[in-house]
Every structure is written in C-alpha cells, then in structure tokens.
Scaffold this motif. Structure first.
Motif, PDB file in Angstrom:
ATOM      1  N   GLN A  21      44.750  49.610  36.797  1.00 59.85           N
ATOM      2  CA  GLN A  21      45.000  50.759  37.174  1.00 59.85           C
ATOM      3  C   GLN A  21      45.830  51.425  36.106  1.00 59.85           C
TER       4      GLN A  21
ATOM      5  N   ASP B  86      46.949  42.558  53.195  1.00 55.81           N
ATOM      6  CA  ASP B  86      46.002  43.768  52.758  1.00 55.81           C
ATOM      7  C   ASP B  86      45.914  43.864  51.025  1.00 55.81           C
ATOM      8  N   LEU B  87      44.731  43.916  50.441  1.00 53.71           N
ATOM      9  CA  LEU B  87      45.002  44.120  48.943  1.00 53.71           C
ATOM     10  C   LEU B  87      45.962  45.483  48.672  1.00 53.71           C
ATOM     11  N   ARG B  88      46.022  46.376  49.369  1.00 55.98           N
ATOM     12  CA  ARG B  88      46.825  47.339  49.024  1.00 55.98           C
ATOM     13  C   ARG B  88      48.110  47.339  48.893  1.00 55.98           C
ATOM     14  N   GLN B  89      48.606  45.963  49.573  1.00 59.48           N
ATOM     15  CA  GLN B  89      50.021  45.554  49.292  1.00 59.48           C
ATOM     16  C   GLN B  89      50.129  44.987  48.010  1.00 59.48           C
ATOM     17  N   CYS B  90      49.294  44.699  47.228  1.00 60.20           N
ATOM     18  CA  CYS B  90      49.552  44.362  45.874  1.00 60.20           C
ATOM     19  C   CYS B  90      50.187  43.119  45.710  1.00 60.20           C
TER      20      CYS B  90
ATOM     21  N   ASP C 265      49.598  52.968  37.015  1.00 64.04           N
ATOM     22  CA  ASP C 265      50.623  52.073  37.249  1.00 64.04           C
ATOM     23  C   ASP C 265      51.121  51.462  35.853  1.00 64.04           C
TER      24      ASP C 265
ATOM     25  N   LEU D 163      34.619  45.084  45.471  1.00 60.36           N
ATOM     26  CA  LEU D 163      35.879  45.733  44.758  1.00 60.36           C
ATOM     27  C   LEU D 163      35.372  46.108  43.416  1.00 60.36           C
TER      28      LEU D 163
END
Ligand code: PMP
Length: 472
Positions: free
Chosen positions: A18, A414-418, A21, A173
C-alpha cells in the motif's frame, strides 16, 4: 531522509505494498549483504529472516556464487536461446534433470512415475508456471484427453502474478479483482489442519496444540472433484499443487501421506501433476525437491527463486519426453511451442545456479541444513507460551507462525488491523527483516544462518508480538 530513500519515494512503485503507507516514512534502503545479514544505507544491520522473499539459499555475497558469476561475466552475460545454445544453460539443464529424477524415488512403485527429461527455461516463478500450464493445456488437447482442458488447484493457492498463474490461484484478496481477466479453474479444499472444518476439537493446553486424528476428508473432496469432472465427460488435464507446504496461502503444511494419496488419485484419473516448487525447491523442505519426500514425481516441475541461490532471476519448467514429443512435427504442422522470453537461458543466471546447486549437494552443507532445521525447531517452541500464537507450522527451513486473538478460540484478527504488518515493523526496528502473510509471520532463514542468529530471529519475533499485542 537519505537521498536514495527520497528517490525511491519519488519514483518507485513497490510490489504488494500500500504505497500510501509506504510514503509515510523512510524506507530501509539496502546497500550490501553478507551471509544472513543485510546492511542499509545508514550502516544498520538486519537479519534476513525470510531469505529476501524466499529466494536466498546460501547467504548473500557467497564467494563461490560470486566467483561463478564473475567468471561467466568474463565470457559473456547473455546471448539468446532463440536460435542458439549456450554453455552454462546446457550444463544446468543436465544437472536439473539428474537431480530431479533423484534417488529418493522408488523405481519399483506400481504407480506411473514420470521421468523428467526436458527443461524449458524462463525468468521467474510466474513464468515457470505459465509454461507448465500452457504445456499441460496443449498436451491434453493434442493427446485427445480434452477439447477444453480444465485445471484443479487448492483453496488459498498462489502460483504467481501473471494471468495464467493467477487463474489457478485462489486468494480472493489478490485475485478477485481480476476475475474478469482470468480463465476459469476449479478449486478444492486444502489440508489446512489448524482450521479444518472436520476437526472442531478445542485445544486443551497452550503447549499441546496438536491436531486431532483425522479421516482425511479433504482427500475425499479431491477424489470427488475428479469423479464429477469425469462423469461430465471433461476430465481434468492437471492438478496443480505446491508439494508439502502451501506458501502464500499462509504456510500450510500437508499432513504426512496427503501428497502421496493425492498423487494416486491424479494418476488414477489419468491426469497430470504440476508441482510448483518455486518456494519448496532446492533444500527448503529437507530434500532437494519436496515431492521426493512423499515419493511423488510430477509431470511438470516448476522451479525459480532458489534456483540461482537467490542471486538472479531465472526459472525452469521440467517435463517429460512424452510432453516434449507432442510438440514435434514438420514445421508446416505448426506444432512448435510458440512461447519464450528474451532472457531465457541467461548465462549469468545459469552460472549462478550451477554454483548454487553444487553447494547445495555438498555433504557439509546438507549437515548444516539439518542442524539449522533442528535449531529453528527448538527455538520456535518458546513461542507456544504466547497467548496470541495460535499455531506454529514448520517444514524443513520454512516456518509460519499464525497469530490469533486467543489461542483457545483460534479467533483470527481482522486483516484491517494489520497485525502481521505491525509485528514485522516491530521486528525490523529490532534488526530482523521478514514479511507477513496476513496474520502469519514467516521465518525462512538462509542456510548459512548461525544458531545465534536463529535464536535472535525467534526472540525478536516473540518480543515484537508482545509489544504489538501488548501482552508483556
Ligand atoms: N509459486 C510460488 C509457490 C511462489 O511462492 C511464488 C512467489 N512467491 C511464485 C510461484 C511466483 O514467483 P515469482 O514471484 O518469482 O514470479
């Protein structure tokens, strides 16, 4: 910020990253390496705990690989394989064939064991898989097996990023966005024992997270897929698999006997086997090729990454005389395999690969790998005491540590928590570099890694998990 970091920020687009980031902070700019150590532009040292994305075998700056490349540089770097042969590529092809038909295969097996006879060179894991897929597709048509050949691969499969390789991949994904671009393939349950729907037994103790006994229902699922396709009159051309361990799926090992049994099913239905040993090849799992541990020989063997010891981009697809013969004919029949790349059979890559394979096969290096495997196994055991470590999966010198909210419930983050990314960032600050696969942290040390360095990799991982998930 260092001027090289500024240039990177300004011009480079990084893979699987990403970039919003990425642009928020100064990147680590690697300037040199030695053994298992990488050095950045500020002189800070790091351990290369994933062997530079699973490519490096014997360490960076290895004198033998360096000197093989330098020697070849003094002769020629590259001439085309379209029209010409060359010295190191011919030698390497012979060596690959000899090694791939290795002694660990049982010549008396009742099962048809393909003899690998020909090598098609390409550039990387994805192109090696494209070659295997195109050859298997066309062979199935030419041999009359199918007018519209179909492939079967595993849930979570990853075989590269080119369109054919993505078509046999099943990671939403990465792959879903491109579904309109892809050809349709079938997927089947993978042996992900830790999250097996047929095994709901809850772990009892933090240090005893072994899998319950199973009835290999996942193998039945594969057999059912083959049976249904045959019934429909369009049997599978080939089954595609990473032998012993699925990498980008999250380091998912296959239980003992799984591959052997699946190979019997594939053979029983007259299909071909495509083995993607891009990650597992060249000693990573304990044997030169992973399939050999289960006595399995594919019709297509795709190798890349470690082929050159991780020094140069080069890959190969090995196949049988039978497949090769299906492409022979008068020119006017147009049976030629019309496929190839500019750098196919590159001399520098082939020279590096010859040196790397020689190192790989020498007795002291085999012993060192066994010792490193044991050391890694012992060190990894300390991670069981962490409440966020759900599973530790090791095959040879590949380890995946699956982080969960709670080991007793196995509830994933959750993947969004990285979580994986944050843990790896915390590791980098402590001088150990690796990349996560979702919530799975990968350790894949170069073969030259010392016991002290192995300990440091695992200890740093433990500290990073504790810091990131505030369990200290
Ligand atoms: N197959 C497997 C099993 C892989 O792990 C990878 C890369 N991670 C590939 C294929 C693709 O290789 P490359 O990145 O060299 O194209």
């Amino acid at each position: 910020m260092h001027k090289l970091a500024r240039l990177d920020h300004r011009y480079v687009w990084h893979p699987f990253t990403q970039m919003r980031d990425w642009l928020k902070r100064e990147p680590i700019v690697i300037t040199s390496g030695n053994g298992a150590v990488l050095r950045d532009v500020h002189g800070k040292e790091y351990l290369d705990a994933n062997s530079s994305i699973w490519t490096n075998l014997h360490g960076h700056n290895h004198p033998r690989v360096n000197s093989a490349i330098q020697k070849q540089l003094g002769k020629i770097s590259h001439s085309s394989a379209l029209g010409f042969a060359n010295e190191p590529a011919s030698l390497l092809a012979a060596k690959l064939i000899k090694t791939a038909n290795g002694p660990s295969l049982n010549p008396h097996s009742a099962l048809r064991t393909p003899h690998l006879a020909k090598v098609f060179f390409s550039d990387d894991g994805s192109t090696a898989m494209e070659v295997a897929l195109k050859l298997a597709y066309e062979y199935a048509r030419r041999s009359g097996r199918s007018k519209n050949p179909k492939f079967l691969s595993l849930e979570g499969a990853y075989h590269g990023d080119t369109v054919g390789a993505v078509s046999v991949g099943h990671i939403d994904l990465f792959h879903k966005a491109y579904s309109g671009l892809l050809f349709k393939t079938d997927k089947v349950m993978a042996p992900y024992c830790y999250r097996c729907p047929f095994n709901r037994a809850k772990p009892q103790r933090a240090d005893a997270r072994t899998y319950a006994k199973c009835n290999h229902e996942c193998i039945d699922k594969i057999e059912q897929k083959f049976a249904v396709r045959r019934k429909k009159g369009n049997p599978y051309a080939a089954f595609v698999v990473e032998p012993l361990m699925q990498g980008a799926a999250g380091m998912i090992p296959q239980p003992k006997g799984w591959l052997r049994r699946v190979n019997e099913i594939v053979r029983g239905y007259g299909a071909q086997l495509i083995a993607d040993e891009v990650m597992t090849g060249f000693g990573r799992t304990g044997t030169t090729f992973a399939g050999h541990q289960e006595g399995v020989q594919p019709d297509f063997l795709a190798v890349a990454k470690g082929l050159t010891g991780g020094y140069l981009p080069m890959a190969a697809t090995l196949t049988t005389q039978t497949v090769f013969d299906a492409f022979l004919g008068d020119y006017s029949e147009f049976k030629t395999f019309f496929h190839g790349h500019s750098f196919t059979s590159n001399q520098l890559g082939a020279a590096a690969a010859l040196a790397s394979m020689e190192l790989l096969q020498n007795q002291s290096s085999i012993r060192a790998r066994e010792e490193l495997q044991q050391a890694l196994n012992q060190e990894l055991a300390i991670l069981w005491s962490l409440p966020n470590v759900g599973d530790i999966r090791q095959v040879g010198l590949i380890a995946g540590i699956e982080l969960v909210k709670n080991w007793q419930t196995r509830e994933p983050f959750d993947l969004r928590q990285c979580v994986g990314i944050r843990v790896c960032d915390a590791m980098a600050k402590r001088g150990v570099l690796t990349r996560p696969i979702g919530n799975v942290i990968v350790l894949m040390p170069p073969y030259c890694t010392t016991p002290k360095q192995t300990r440091q990799m695992v200890r740093v991982l433990a500290e990073a998990v504790q810091e990131t998930l505030a369990t200290k």
